[in-house]
Design a protein around this motif. Sequence first.
Motif, PDB file in Angstrom:
ATOM      1  N   UNK B 201       0.807  -1.237   0.000  1.00  0.00           N
ATOM      2  CA  UNK B 201       0.000   0.000   0.000  1.00  0.00           C
ATOM      3  C   UNK B 201       0.837   1.283   0.000  1.00  0.00           C
ATOM      4  N   UNK B 202       1.745   1.471   0.987  1.00  0.00           N
ATOM      5  CA  UNK B 202       2.506   2.724   0.971  1.00  0.00           C
ATOM      6  C   UNK B 202       3.398   2.848  -0.250  1.00  0.00           C
ATOM      7  N   UNK B 203       3.795   1.692  -0.803  1.00  0.00           N
ATOM      8  CA  UNK B 203       4.680   1.740  -1.977  1.00  0.00           C
ATOM      9  C   UNK B 203       3.904   2.253  -3.195  1.00  0.00           C
ATOM     10  N   UNK B 208       3.017   6.934  -6.876  1.00  0.00           N
ATOM     11  CA  UNK B 208       2.199   7.956  -7.544  1.00  0.00           C
ATOM     12  C   UNK B 208       2.836   9.335  -7.369  1.00  0.00           C
ATOM     13  N   UNK B 209       3.261   9.620  -6.125  1.00  0.00           N
ATOM     14  CA  UNK B 209       3.952  10.900  -5.904  1.00  0.00           C
ATOM     15  C   UNK B 209       5.283  10.914  -6.674  1.00  0.00           C
ATOM     16  N   UNK B 210       5.892   9.723  -6.778  1.00  0.00           N
ATOM     17  CA  UNK B 210       7.176   9.619  -7.471  1.00  0.00           C
ATOM     18  C   UNK B 210       7.061   9.996  -8.937  1.00  0.00           C
ATOM     19  N   UNK B 211       5.941   9.645  -9.572  1.00  0.00           N
ATOM     20  CA  UNK B 211       5.746  10.000 -10.989  1.00  0.00           C
ATOM     21  C   UNK B 211       5.724  11.528 -11.108  1.00  0.00           C
ATOM     22  N   UNK B 212       4.982  12.174 -10.199  1.00  0.00           N
ATOM     23  CA  UNK B 212       4.908  13.644 -10.214  1.00  0.00           C
ATOM     24  C   UNK B 212       6.300  14.244 -10.017  1.00  0.00           C
ATOM     25  N   UNK B 213       7.043  13.698  -9.061  1.00  0.00           N
ATOM     26  CA  UNK B 213       8.397  14.230  -8.781  1.00  0.00           C
ATOM     27  C   UNK B 213       9.302  14.072 -10.004  1.00  0.00           C
ATOM     28  N   UNK B 214       9.216  12.918 -10.672  1.00  0.00           N
ATOM     29  CA  UNK B 214      10.084  12.670 -11.830  1.00  0.00           C
ATOM     30  C   UNK B 214       9.730  13.618 -12.972  1.00  0.00           C
ATOM     31  N   UNK B 215       8.434  13.886 -13.156  1.00  0.00           N
ATOM     32  CA  UNK B 215       8.011  14.798 -14.230  1.00  0.00           C
ATOM     33  C   UNK B 215       8.562  16.202 -13.957  1.00  0.00           C
ATOM     34  N   UNK B 268      -0.568  14.155  -7.746  1.00  0.00           N
ATOM     35  CA  UNK B 268      -0.591  14.388  -6.291  1.00  0.00           C
ATOM     36  C   UNK B 268      -1.975  14.078  -5.715  1.00  0.00           C
ATOM     37  N   UNK B 269      -3.029  14.460  -6.447  1.00  0.00           N
ATOM     38  CA  UNK B 269      -4.394  14.182  -5.970  1.00  0.00           C
ATOM     39  C   UNK B 269      -4.651  12.674  -5.925  1.00  0.00           C
ATOM     40  N   UNK B 270      -4.175  11.974  -6.962  1.00  0.00           N
ATOM     41  CA  UNK B 270      -4.335  10.511  -6.962  1.00  0.00           C
ATOM     42  C   UNK B 270      -3.596   9.913  -5.765  1.00  0.00           C
ATOM     43  N   UNK B 271      -2.379  10.423  -5.524  1.00  0.00           N
ATOM     44  CA  UNK B 271      -1.596   9.932  -4.383  1.00  0.00           C
ATOM     45  C   UNK B 271      -2.324  10.161  -3.068  1.00  0.00           C
ATOM     46  N   UNK B 272      -2.875  11.370  -2.909  1.00  0.00           N
ATOM     47  CA  UNK B 272      -3.631  11.684  -1.680  1.00  0.00           C
ATOM     48  C   UNK B 272      -4.833  10.760  -1.541  1.00  0.00           C
ATOM     49  N   UNK B 273      -5.540  10.555  -2.670  1.00  0.00           N
ATOM     50  CA  UNK B 273      -6.728   9.704  -2.654  1.00  0.00           C
ATOM     51  C   UNK B 273      -6.380   8.271  -2.295  1.00  0.00           C
ATOM     52  N   UNK B 274      -5.297   7.766  -2.886  1.00  0.00           N
ATOM     53  CA  UNK B 274      -4.874   6.386  -2.591  1.00  0.00           C
ATOM     54  C   UNK B 274      -4.460   6.257  -1.127  1.00  0.00           C
TER      55      UNK B 274
END
Lengths: 306, 282
Positions: B201-203, B208-215, B268-274
């Motif tokens: 779960x945390x991974x 998801x946040x990692x994708x945003x950071x990489x972009x 980020x929103x998807x990450x928060x939601x997950x």
Amino acid sequence: MRRYLLSRMAQLVPVVFGVVTIVFLLIHLIPGDPVEIMLGESAVAAQKEELRRDLKLDRPIAAQYAEFLGGLATGDLGVSFRSREPVLREILSRFPATLLLAAASLLVAVSIAVPLGILSAMRRRSWLDHLSAFLAMLGLSMPNFWLGPLLILVFSIHLGLFPVGGYGTARHLVLPALTMGTGMAAILMRMLRSSLLEEIHREYVRAASAKGLSRRAAVLRHALGNSLIPVLTVLGLQFGALLAGSVITETIFSWPGIGRLTIQAIDARDYPLVQGCVLFIALCTVAVNLATDLLYSRLDPRIRYE
Amino acid sequence: MSERGPASRGRIAARFLRHRGAAAGLAVVAALLLVALLAPLLSPFDPNAQDLDSGLSGASASHWLGQDKLGRDLLSRLLHGSRISVSVGLGTVAVSLSIGLLAGCASGFYGGRTDHLFMRLCDVLMAFPGILLAIAITAVLGPSLRNVLIALSLLGWVGYARLIRAQVMKVKEMEFVESARASGSPPARILVSHVLPNALSPIIVESTFGIARAIVAEAGLSFLGLGVAPPAPSWGAMINEGRHFLFVAPHVAAVPGLAIMATVMAFNLIGDGLRDAMDVRD
């Protein structure tokens, strides 16, 4: 405390050693001949040989590494191959500007995050909480290299309030500090909100309220102090990110700090200076993280007795 | 905590979709993926075709988002730029996560000297803040999509590995793992069949946040001229080109800037939601 300090310092030795090794290896990652890349194809053989000698690239890698470590021990980071100045002198001449910008950005971040974090925790699920959450999401999603030009467009070009770039007066500081501080404010605000919400529901806060203290006073006088401890850790960790972020912000606003120096060194292919800048920023980060740890253990004695 | 089954996954999906921000984020990301996939079909012009006579023109019937300094169509560059962002975002997370999984599992499950060495290596790599090491690596390797991926993954795996290590260490002490061990399952099977599925779960949230950071990191590197080599239409490089013309043509920087912001916010929103749906604590 002294024992804790010594043990933390001992843990740092391999970290510093590793950081130095990675920075040393950077110049050896360059595909092809670094000397040819720095001087260009038109350089004559004598020039190349001279630079190769200057950079000590003509010696075995183990000897180069030993000399690099020896130089570091005496504060010698080599010589900038463009300006011929010692690398450390160039970096130290730019450091105050970066430090000033980082401090101003921290101030911006804290000034935005603390009041908003407290208000949104105290008025959970109110319109104010939702607004703060939206602003935090906006701050987190807006990279420096987009916010910076946007602030220039609004505050410099349209409103004429602040200069588009440069250094020297307080007005020059406002836009770069806002650019770097906003993202950090978002992180701190979210952290403070969740940390404060956790504290608000603890027994000691309820006890303070039961004794007749108003909810606001109970939160501000009792819960806030404890909820700031984890925020402080994030603040310390973010300081390193601020130094790294200065590379972009200083480039946008022509701010004469280490970040801009790094990019100028990269553009000039002045690899000794690039190495020096990267090493300096990394070591500053290590030092700030250590300071944060020590402060954290001072504020929360459980840490140093573990 | 017990092992997570299909019913639990259904509840997570329902909770996730009830999160309005996350649902909006998911819609934006779905649109982005579609655009990235169909960019050559959707683009009205070749993203690198120049028309110097109409450089910096605003929106028009033929160029909906205007043109840049060299008269290139901004909409076409934006659509093609989404491919770079998506490739770097997903690519960096895929590579970092693969390395992180191997390192984190080995370190957390087996412990001992491997774990000690791993933690020291993480300490060293984490001393380089933000994208500093990526800047240094792309500066010496030269600008290209491959080098950006290498630079971002070299540092990106550390966070995943530490998270996975912590999760594995926590889950491996739980009762259902103990009983699997008592029933004679080999360690590798325990790790793959029992520990990992319950540590995910945390991974997933972090990825998801990692994708945003990489972009953002790719766009930042391209903004500095260290990312994808020109004339490739990276959104970061487009902002850098546009910022010199803020006074006369603010749209040149604004268009890619808004695209990055929307994309990052969506992830980020998807990450928060997950995180809320999976009940993962910070």
